[in-house]
Design a protein around this motif. Sequence first.
Motif, PDB file in Angstrom:
ATOM      1  N   LEU A 146      19.133  -5.890  -2.497  1.00 16.93           N
ATOM      2  CA  LEU A 146      18.220  -6.507  -1.526  1.00 16.93           C
ATOM      3  C   LEU A 146      18.026  -7.982  -1.861  1.00 16.93           C
ATOM      4  CD1 LEU A 146      15.316  -6.725  -3.199  1.00 16.93           C
ATOM      5  CD2 LEU A 146      15.276  -4.300  -2.689  1.00 16.93           C
ATOM      6  N   GLU A 147      17.651  -8.732  -0.832  1.00 15.07           N
ATOM      7  CA  GLU A 147      17.429 -10.170  -1.011  1.00 15.07           C
ATOM      8  C   GLU A 147      16.010 -10.429  -1.496  1.00 15.07           C
ATOM      9  OE1 GLU A 147      17.763 -14.346   1.555  1.00 15.07           O
ATOM     10  OE2 GLU A 147      18.129 -12.403   2.498  1.00 15.07           O
ATOM     11  N   THR A 148      15.036  -9.928  -0.741  1.00  8.24           N
ATOM     12  CA  THR A 148      13.632 -10.090  -1.118  1.00  8.24           C
ATOM     13  C   THR A 148      12.863  -8.834  -0.709  1.00  8.24           C
ATOM     14  OG1 THR A 148      13.037 -11.086   1.007  1.00  8.24           O
ATOM     15  CG2 THR A 148      13.727 -12.590  -0.771  1.00  8.24           C
ATOM     16  N   LEU A 149      11.613  -8.776  -1.130  1.00  8.12           N
ATOM     17  CA  LEU A 149      10.681  -7.719  -0.739  1.00  8.12           C
ATOM     18  C   LEU A 149       9.455  -8.357  -0.099  1.00  8.12           C
ATOM     19  CD1 LEU A 149      10.766  -5.396  -3.884  1.00  8.12           C
ATOM     20  CD2 LEU A 149      11.587  -4.795  -1.607  1.00  8.12           C
ATOM     21  N   PRO A 150       8.754  -7.623   0.746  1.00 10.25           N
ATOM     22  CA  PRO A 150       7.502  -8.158   1.294  1.00 10.25           C
ATOM     23  C   PRO A 150       6.529  -8.520   0.176  1.00 10.25           C
ATOM     24  CG  PRO A 150       8.194  -6.227   2.527  1.00 10.25           C
ATOM     25  CD  PRO A 150       9.103  -6.317   1.340  1.00 10.25           C
ATOM     26  N   ASP A 151       5.647  -9.448   0.459  1.00  9.59           N
ATOM     27  CA  ASP A 151       4.683  -9.913  -0.537  1.00  9.59           C
ATOM     28  C   ASP A 151       3.870  -8.747  -1.100  1.00  9.59           C
ATOM     29  OD1 ASP A 151       5.527 -12.468  -0.103  1.00  9.59           O
ATOM     30  OD2 ASP A 151       3.856 -13.020   1.216  1.00  9.59           O
ATOM     31  N   GLY A 152       3.714  -8.741  -2.416  1.00  8.94           N
ATOM     32  CA  GLY A 152       2.892  -7.728  -3.090  1.00  8.94           C
ATOM     33  C   GLY A 152       3.621  -6.451  -3.430  1.00  8.94           C
ATOM     34  N   SER A 201       3.338  -3.835  -6.839  1.00  9.54           N
ATOM     35  CA  SER A 201       3.057  -2.406  -6.670  1.00  9.54           C
ATOM     36  C   SER A 201       4.130  -1.559  -7.339  1.00  9.54           C
ATOM     37  CB  SER A 201       2.966  -2.067  -5.179  1.00  9.54           C
ATOM     38  OG  SER A 201       1.887  -2.743  -4.564  1.00  9.54           O
ATOM     39  N   LEU A 202       5.383  -1.984  -7.246  1.00 12.36           N
ATOM     40  CA  LEU A 202       6.469  -1.225  -7.870  1.00 12.36           C
ATOM     41  C   LEU A 202       6.340  -1.207  -9.389  1.00 12.36           C
ATOM     42  CD1 LEU A 202       9.539  -2.270  -5.695  1.00 12.36           C
ATOM     43  CD2 LEU A 202       8.658   0.054  -6.013  1.00 12.36           C
ATOM     44  N   TRP A 203       5.984  -2.347  -9.986  1.00 12.49           N
ATOM     45  CA  TRP A 203       5.859  -2.360 -11.444  1.00 12.49           C
ATOM     46  C   TRP A 203       4.633  -1.580 -11.915  1.00 12.49           C
ATOM     47  CZ3 TRP A 203       9.550  -3.042 -14.666  1.00 12.49           C
ATOM     48  CH2 TRP A 203      10.650  -3.823 -14.315  1.00 12.49           C
ATOM     49  N   ASP A 204       3.581  -1.548 -11.125  1.00 12.62           N
ATOM     50  CA  ASP A 204       2.450  -0.678 -11.453  1.00 12.62           C
ATOM     51  C   ASP A 204       2.889   0.779 -11.426  1.00 12.62           C
ATOM     52  OD1 ASP A 204       0.714  -2.781 -11.797  1.00 12.62           O
ATOM     53  OD2 ASP A 204      -0.056  -2.719  -9.739  1.00 12.62           O
ATOM     54  N   ALA A 209       0.816  -1.219   0.000  1.00 10.63           N
ATOM     55  CA  ALA A 209       0.000   0.000   0.000  1.00 10.63           C
ATOM     56  C   ALA A 209       0.845   1.262   0.000  1.00 10.63           C
ATOM     57  CB  ALA A 209      -0.918  -0.003   1.224  1.00 10.63           C
ATOM     58  N   ALA A 210       2.165   1.132  -0.067  1.00  7.41           N
ATOM     59  CA  ALA A 210       3.043   2.303  -0.030  1.00  7.41           C
ATOM     60  C   ALA A 210       2.748   3.223  -1.214  1.00  7.41           C
ATOM     61  CB  ALA A 210       4.504   1.863  -0.049  1.00  7.41           C
ATOM     62  N   ASP A 211       2.829   4.521  -0.973  1.00  5.81           N
ATOM     63  CA  ASP A 211       2.577   5.520  -2.019  1.00  5.81           C
ATOM     64  C   ASP A 211       3.876   5.811  -2.756  1.00  5.81           C
ATOM     65  OD1 ASP A 211       1.663   7.490  -3.653  1.00  5.81           O
ATOM     66  OD2 ASP A 211       1.433   9.004  -2.083  1.00  5.81           O
ATOM     67  N   PHE A 212       4.171   5.009  -3.758  1.00  2.00           N
ATOM     68  CA  PHE A 212       5.415   5.197  -4.511  1.00  2.00           C
ATOM     69  C   PHE A 212       5.339   6.396  -5.448  1.00  2.00           C
ATOM     70  CE2 PHE A 212       5.557   0.531  -3.639  1.00  2.00           C
ATOM     71  CZ  PHE A 212       6.706   0.536  -2.857  1.00  2.00           C
ATOM     72  N   ASP A 213       4.127   6.858  -5.765  1.00  4.64           N
ATOM     73  CA  ASP A 213       3.991   7.968  -6.720  1.00  4.64           C
ATOM     74  C   ASP A 213       4.600   9.264  -6.203  1.00  4.64           C
ATOM     75  OD1 ASP A 213       2.726   6.456  -8.654  1.00  4.64           O
ATOM     76  OD2 ASP A 213       0.730   6.811  -7.817  1.00  4.64           O
TER      77      ASP A 213
END
Length: 728
Positions: free
Chosen positions: A402-408, A412-415, A388-392
């Motif tokens: 980084l090794e991994t990211l939290p699920d989802g 969100s980043l590619w969107d 739900a982070a506001d990347f915009d």
Amino acid sequence: MTFAFPSLLWIGLPLLAGVVAIHLLNLRRQKPIKWAAMDFLLESERVNKAWINLRQWLLLAARLLVIALAVFALAKPALKKFTLSALADSRVRHVVVLDDSYSMSDEGAGTAAWGDAVAAVDRVVGFAAERPGHEVSLIRSSAVGDPELVAGDDDQGKTRLRTLLSASRPSQLAAPLTPAIQAAHELCEGAPTGARTIAYLVTDGRRREIEPLSETVAAVESLQQSGAEVRWVSCVASHNPNLTLTDLSPLPGPGAAGVEVRMQVTVANNGSAPTTDALVQITRDGSASPAVEIGRIEPGKQATRQFSVLFREPGPHRVTARLEADAISADNARYSVLPLVTERKVLLVDGSPKGRESAPYAAALRPNAKLNTGWAPERVSPRELSPAADFDKYMAVFLLDLETLPDGVAESLWDYVRRGGGLFIAAGENADPNYYNAQLLNSRPQGAANRALPLRLERQVRPPRAEGGDMRGSDHPLFNVFSGDRDSFLGLVSINYLQSVSPFDENLATRVLARHSSGAPLVIEHSAGEGRCVVMLTTVGQKPRRDESWSNLSTLPVFPVLALELAAYLGEPAIAPHGLTVGAAWKDAVREGASAPVRISRLERGSAAPIADAPAGELASLPHPGEAGFYKVELLGADPASDRWFAVNVDPAEGDLRLAAPNELKDALARIGVPVETAVALSASAGDDGPSPLPPLLAMVALGLLLGEQVLGVSASYHQTPSGRAAR
């Protein structure tokens, strides 16, 4: 046939009766001659009487023709292929296609393209206005779907049309001619039964408008097949020199208040000779700035120069570039809007121990709090992110070792990227190939068939060392930092470790920007939607032992510049200036389905003047911008902060005033029976095809007949021989 001096016919032709009278009187003139052998003479006259009479009639005919030809030659007869007056008693539909693209405003040396075009069209309208059986349809190339149609008995309509013509000016559109010809085809097909249809194509015939020539000729031929007589009316005879401003845009950067904005301006020389004194005047929010000297530009070439502007306050700011007056005025101005903010945020997601990877980037983007670079780096760990982070709110997001990211989060980043965001991935020793290949690089939006990035990490490798540095750059803007005086730094790059990838196909969306000296990919760019992603298969963080660090990039003096260029390049799509071309639809610039009514205003004399409103969700009803300049789009009732300023510019291609090769257009149209005439000829002489060749031809024939008359006169005994005896 018409005559320049018809009164001479009434004066000269009656003289023919005098010639006949003189000839007959000469026949009655007798001279008695005494001759002994009278019987022999009478017999000879009886035998040769038919030949004598023939010579007399031939002599009379020659004298009559000499006088008649002389009179006709003095009256200056002319043959016309086409005249308006020939249509006086006909039922006629006149269909006029008027090219009103902005190249028709050409006012170079000896040229008045628009004035000549309007005069020619006005003559057609004026002629039709005097005759009830004539109709006029006017199609402007800038408004094909809105023809002006005046019926035969609509005198007020014809007067209105002439008034509109006298007050009209060329549009600022680069309007093609072919759609207007096709619209004329439909009007000609709908002409009343039994009516004669004439189509006038009034244009300047620029090369860019009529090429490919085969398509233009095909459209004209199709117009002929509708039953129309086609007249190609040319308004320009020569190629005038013209300079065109083709670009005014900011270079990639933070776009922040208090930080210089680097801009570039480009000028094209559309003339046939070099120009050496081009000067571009710059204004910022209406205030003059130092001019930009362009220098020498070869014919058909462009020159680009850079300059800086500085604005202290955030918000939309206006920059205008202008050239000195030349043949075309519409392409002498270019507009740009800079939507500046206080600072641009960059999110640094660091998966390395103790923030080793993000530290060099943060230091490059903002060395200290007091130095305003326009960038505001924000450092976080991967576990602090959520779907739900506001990347915009970030101009770019850096994923650093980084090794991994939290699920989802990957989805969100590619969107975010597809909406215009910028993503940088640095894969180092902590990168988990399984996660990258299954999630980060393979993330699919719902319903998408292709993965986000067509790469597959394989393993960490220690590539071989090479003399002259381990990195081979390209001509991509990111690597300009290694060009010029900084070229020597490329030889200092050392890559100790990198992530190898499976072979992949390069294409327009995915390409290699830099390679290791061994040929292995090192930096890869991928375009997704409106945004960009750059992947680097090594890292820049430094360990206590230098040989254990994956690269030495962060230790080079050029690294801060490289980091700044990277952030600016990734964020460029998101902060690109809002711009449109004259005639474009506002729905391309305003969010479709806006929940509030929309108002369009144009900047005039320093203030925004409303020009159009549209109800919520009905953007298509907004008129397209018809002039270049600055426009404001506001959502009525919404927060004023949502207002957006747009720069609207003309299509610079229309400033190319080159004409088709000499006689190329004329010969192509002649093959389908379409004449090419000038607008001046149509407006001034109703279609005369230049000076008539008949008068000199008649004079030459009269001279030949006069010589023949002398010979016949001698043989008919009307002239004395040198010995004084009558000729026999």
